[in-house]
Design a protein around this motif. Structure first.
Motif: not given
Length: 160
Positions: A76-82, A101-119
């Motif tokens: 639940g530490h989305s700021d640190r994760a981002a 593909p590693y870049l795609a994984i990271l982009l997806n991971n950051l997108a998930e954080v942004y989604k949770v944060r309402g961005r």
């Protein structure tokens, strides 16, 4: 236990990058066992060794940043994760092909954080970049892409 394992790696004459990989693997094991404090400790120690022994933008540093970011996201530490995902993406964009593909994984991971944060708009841009990379690598008919795309489109119904 950590000391005994680390001591064993010391006795095997591993170089710092090898020890860091060993520690990162231990972090993944503890992560999978849901012992997050130990996982974090191993990831942080691995990251420190990697930063001391490798070039500033070495892809292995990006891998460890991603792993640690995933741990923080799960806790639940989305700021640190981002912040960690953003650092890893910067490394990958400098050192890997832009369709890796590693870049795609990271982009997806950051997108998930942004989604949770309402961005949502920023998340959508990252999802689209990740999807473009995956389609280029695996083809548009890949079952993973077919399975996840509708879910991603439904996350932002007001934007589509």
């Amino acid at each position: 236990m950590k000391a005994a394992i680390y001591e064993k790696s010391e006795k095997s004459n591993m170089n710092p990058a090898g020890r860091a990989e060993h520690l990162s693997n231990l972090g993944r094991i503890y992560f999978s066992m849901e012992i997050y404090d130990k996982a974090e400790s191993f990831y942080l120690e691995a990251l420190e060794l990697l930063r001391e022994s490798l070039e500033k933008n070495h892809p292995n540093i990006g891998v460890t940043l991603n792993n640690l970011g995933g741990l923080y996201y799960l806790q639940g530490h989305s700021d640190r994760a981002a912040a960690l995902y953003e650092q890893a993406i910067a490394i990958y964009e400098k050192t890997l092909e832009l369709d890796h593909p590693y870049l795609a994984i990271l982009l997806n991971n950051l997108a998930e954080v942004y989604k949770v944060r309402g961005r949502y708009r920023e998340a959508q841009v990252l999802y689209n970049r990740a999807l473009t990379i995956l389609e280029k690598i695996a083809g548009e008919e890949n079952p993973y892409i077919e399975m996840t795309l509708p879910a991603r489109l439904n996350v932002f119904p007001s934007m589509i």
